[in-house]
Design an enzyme around this catalytic site. Structure first.
Site, PDB file in Angstrom:
ATOM      1  CG  HIS A 182      -2.030  -0.998   1.094  1.00 39.68           C
ATOM      2  ND1 HIS A 182      -3.321  -0.649   0.782  1.00 39.68           N
ATOM      3  CD2 HIS A 182      -2.028  -2.346   1.211  1.00 39.68           C
ATOM      4  CE1 HIS A 182      -4.065  -1.739   0.717  1.00 39.68           C
ATOM      5  NE2 HIS A 182      -3.301  -2.782   0.984  1.00 39.68           N
ATOM      6  CG  ASP A 390       0.250   9.272   0.838  1.00 36.99           C
ATOM      7  OD1 ASP A 390       0.154   8.110   1.237  1.00 36.99           O
ATOM      8  OD2 ASP A 390      -0.391  10.217   1.319  1.00 36.99           O
TER       9      ASP A 390
HETATM   10  P1  ADQ Z   1      -2.982   6.201   4.861  1.00 34.41           P
HETATM   11  O1  ADQ Z   1      -1.583   6.637   5.024  1.00 34.41           O
HETATM   12  O2  ADQ Z   1      -3.735   6.047   6.117  1.00 34.41           O
HETATM   13  O3  ADQ Z   1      -3.084   4.854   4.015  1.00 34.41           O
HETATM   14  P2  ADQ Z   1      -4.887   7.630   2.965  1.00 34.41           P
HETATM   15  O4  ADQ Z   1      -4.846   6.880   1.706  1.00 34.41           O
HETATM   16  O5  ADQ Z   1      -4.941   9.090   2.764  1.00 34.41           O
HETATM   17  O6  ADQ Z   1      -3.653   7.375   3.939  1.00 34.41           O
HETATM   18  O7  ADQ Z   1      -6.184   7.196   3.759  1.00 34.41           O
HETATM   19  C1  ADQ Z   1      -6.609   7.803   4.943  1.00 34.41           C
HETATM   20  C2  ADQ Z   1      -8.073   7.450   5.174  1.00 34.41           C
HETATM   21  O8  ADQ Z   1      -8.406   7.775   6.502  1.00 34.41           O
HETATM   22  C3  ADQ Z   1      -9.008   8.233   4.261  1.00 34.41           C
HETATM   23  O9  ADQ Z   1     -10.056   7.402   3.881  1.00 34.41           O
HETATM   24  C4  ADQ Z   1      -9.489   9.367   5.153  1.00 34.41           C
HETATM   25  O10 ADQ Z   1     -10.812   9.796   4.881  1.00 34.41           O
HETATM   26  C5  ADQ Z   1      -9.432   8.738   6.510  1.00 34.41           C
HETATM   27  N1  ADQ Z   1      -9.082   9.757   7.487  1.00 34.41           N
HETATM   28  C6  ADQ Z   1      -8.016  10.563   7.473  1.00 34.41           C
HETATM   29  N2  ADQ Z   1      -8.045  11.386   8.532  1.00 34.41           N
HETATM   30  C7  ADQ Z   1      -9.144  11.081   9.225  1.00 34.41           C
HETATM   31  C8  ADQ Z   1      -9.738  11.560  10.435  1.00 34.41           C
HETATM   32  N3  ADQ Z   1      -9.217  12.553  11.110  1.00 34.41           N
HETATM   33  N4  ADQ Z   1     -10.880  10.970  10.857  1.00 34.41           N
HETATM   34  C9  ADQ Z   1     -11.448   9.974  10.163  1.00 34.41           C
HETATM   35  N5  ADQ Z   1     -10.947   9.490   9.015  1.00 34.41           N
HETATM   36  C10 ADQ Z   1      -9.807  10.025   8.554  1.00 34.41           C
HETATM   37  C11 ADQ Z   1      -2.147   3.951   3.381  1.00 34.41           C
HETATM   38  C12 ADQ Z   1      -1.123   4.582   2.448  1.00 34.41           C
HETATM   39  C13 ADQ Z   1      -1.816   5.391   1.372  1.00 34.41           C
HETATM   40  C14 ADQ Z   1      -2.810   4.518   0.610  1.00 34.41           C
HETATM   41  C15 ADQ Z   1      -3.705   3.765   1.586  1.00 34.41           C
HETATM   42  C16 ADQ Z   1      -4.555   2.732   0.857  1.00 34.41           C
HETATM   43  O11 ADQ Z   1      -0.222   5.389   3.185  1.00 34.41           O
HETATM   44  O12 ADQ Z   1      -0.875   5.944   0.469  1.00 34.41           O
HETATM   45  O13 ADQ Z   1      -3.602   5.334  -0.224  1.00 34.41           O
HETATM   46  O14 ADQ Z   1      -2.955   3.080   2.563  1.00 34.41           O
HETATM   47  O15 ADQ Z   1      -3.775   1.902   0.068  1.00 34.41           O
END
Ligand code: ADQ
Length: 485
Positions: A182, A390
């Site tokens: 991921h 990311d």
């Molecule tokens: P993450 O690093 O966690 O995931 P991301 O893909 O942006 O990053 O996902 C975060 C998720 O958490 C989003 O769905 C967002 O809505 C939710 N979120 C963020 N802040 C929040 C908050 N304060 N309260 C509730 N929900 C919140 C890892 C990798 C990424 C990759 C994903 C999936 O780092 O690059 O996209 O896995 O593969």
């Protein structure tokens, strides 16, 4: 990593339409999803639209989701606890306290996470941590073994479980095994920093299919395989390793865009959205939503907002920046430092620019409900997604899906997020250049409606195309041997 958030990400990622997946599985075999954390069926409904919705689609009837329960015990358990809900079997083990500290905080989040996000300076390597990592991967493999049937497809997820496939092979498992990374992958010169680099690559390469978010990551993995495993991949990314054929594929992750749009529409009517609206008045909202993680570029983002206010004073009092930064991995030292750093920078900016009736930057670290976030995206004139590195970044896709088509906001997106490969109609920026990001925010705030609409239309089409459902079916097709990359 904040495991609840991670689960949400994974849950949504497995958001496969029941009917289509059921059909797929009938043709195929039972799918065993393996991830560090497993969403508990008991968490259903805990957060509106979050785990509850994700779980419903996460795995289809007949499949199994295996991993850590999220509970810590005296010792790591040797036998999985099984719960079945809606036809899906959730099989979980507890982690021993020492394993948790060394495997999870130590090697996974203290060494692998910084390295794979190109932050070798933050890497904390210790042999006991690495040994615990290997031991937990072995414990996962051993606990899964008695649950396996000969035809099962095993799909392992993410950097916590790089060596699990090799452990399964050691135990004699001949099933097809896939692995999806991921987070980003690094070039050989960077991977070489990690003492057990070759062993980790060999661990991943015990799979039949290894998947990545972007073509860049896939090519980096193949370069590392050449450099460390002395293999010779063909043009399709296939190579022979220890008498198996390994194939590297690119299957970018997505969201359930239509469902997210609906969520944003509903969210508009909620109390949270109304309170935000009242607090903003006529001001334009610039929004960031992230886990509180150094890969997300939050200090640099705060600086860029400061530069906006300094270089483009026409926005003073007319704009408000809200950063939602959910606390995660608070036991890891670098995360505590980041928190203090953000507190300081937010204080500096507000101290410099605030007025008695206007605070330019609001920053909160407590959890926010998923519905509320969807409503905030919809209200935001600018979505600021500027990670330093990311894998994909689903926030960028959620922001696009949440916009009003008639009057959409503008996405400002880091070129170092995997999402930038697809979402080219966003304003693409280098997050290390505060002035460039400030100019992009200014461009976004002043962009004519027609241009906003035309950029958004293209972005939405892409977000609706590369969905979570497509991600799952593409990967599983590869794993099932049905599709050649
Ligand atoms: P993450 O690093 O966690 O995931 P991301 O893909 O942006 O990053 O996902 C975060 C998720 O958490 C989003 O769905 C967002 O809505 C939710 N979120 C963020 N802040 C929040 C908050 N304060 N309260 C509730 N929900 C919140 C890892 C990798 C990424 C990759 C994903 C999936 O780092 O690059 O996209 O896995 O593969």
């Amino acid at each position: 990593m904040n495991e609840v958030l991670k689960n949400k990400v994974l849950s949504r990622s497995f958001s496969v339409e029941r009917a289509s997946m059921a059909g797929l599985q009938a043709k195929m075999k039972r799918t065993i999803i393996v991830s560090n954390r497993v969403p508990s069926p008991h968490e259903k409904g805990a957060t509106a639209g979050g785990l509850a919705v994700g779980l419903a689609d996460a795995a289809t009837p007949g499949s199994m989701w295996f991993g850590w329960s999220g509970k810590r015990a005296l010792e790591t358990s040797t036998k999985a606890e099984m719960v079945t809900a809606d036809g899906v079997t959730y099989a979980t083990i507890d982690l021993g306290e020492r394993d948790y500290t060394r495997f999870y905080n130590g090697f996974a989040n203290g060494a692998l996470w910084p390295l794979f996000h190109f932050r070798s300076g933050l890497l904390m390597f210790s042999r006991p941590d690495y040994e615990a990592y290997r031991a937990v991967n072995r414990a996962f493999a051993k606990a899964l073994l008695p649950l396996l049937q000969p035809d099962d497809l095993i799909w392992i997820h993410d950097y916590q479980l790089l060596t699990m496939a090799a452990e399964l092979r050691e135990l004699g498992v001949v099933n097809r095994i896939g692995f999806f990374m991921h987070i980003p992958f690094v070039p050989p010169a960077l991977l070489a920093v990690l003492p057990p680099a070759a062993e980790l690559l060999a661990g991943m390469s015990a799979c039949d299919v290894v998947g990545f978010q972007t073509e860049r990551d896939r090519l980096a993995y193949l370069d590392c395989a050449k450099a460390f495993l002395n293999v010779n991949p063909d043009r399709e990314g296939r190579f022979a390793f220890r008498e198996r054929q390994v194939q590297a594929v690119t299957t970018p992750i997505g969201i359930d865009a239509d469902r997210f749009t609906e969520l944003a529409e509903r969210a508009e009517l909620t109390g949270d959205a109304k309170r935000l609206n009242e607090s903003l008045g006529e001001r334009a909202l610039v929004l960031g939503v992230d886990r509180l993680d150094y890969s997300k570029g939050l200090p640099q983002r705060f600086d860029a907002f400061g530069r906006l206010l300094y270089c483009f004073p026409q926005h003073l009092r007319k704009v408000a920046f809200l950063q939602i930064a959910a606390r995660s991995r608070q036991e890891v030292g670098s995360y505590q430092t980041l928190r203090r750093e953000l507190d300081r920078r937010a204080g500096d900016i507000n101290g410099e620019f605030s007025d008695f009736d206007w605070v330019p930057l609001r920053y909160m670290t407590h959890p926010v409900k998923r519905t509320a976030i969807a409503g905030f995206y919809r209200r935001a004139r600018v979505g600021l997604v500027t990670p330093l590195r990311d894998g994909m970044n689903l926030v960028a896709k959620e922001y696009v899906a949440a916009q009003y088509e008639a009057n959409p906001g503008v996405l400002v997106l880091s070129r170092f997020a995997g999402a930038a490969d697809e979402l080219t109609e966003a304003l693409i920026v280098n997050p290390f250049d505060a002035d460039e990001v400030a100019e992009a925010i200014h461009t976004a705030l002043t962009m004519p409606l027609q241009e906003r609409q035309s950029r958004h239309k293209s972005l939405l089409a892409k977000v609706r195309h590369t969905t979570a459902r497509r991600f799952c079916s593409d990967f599983l097709d590869h794993l099932n041997g049905g599709v050649q990359h």
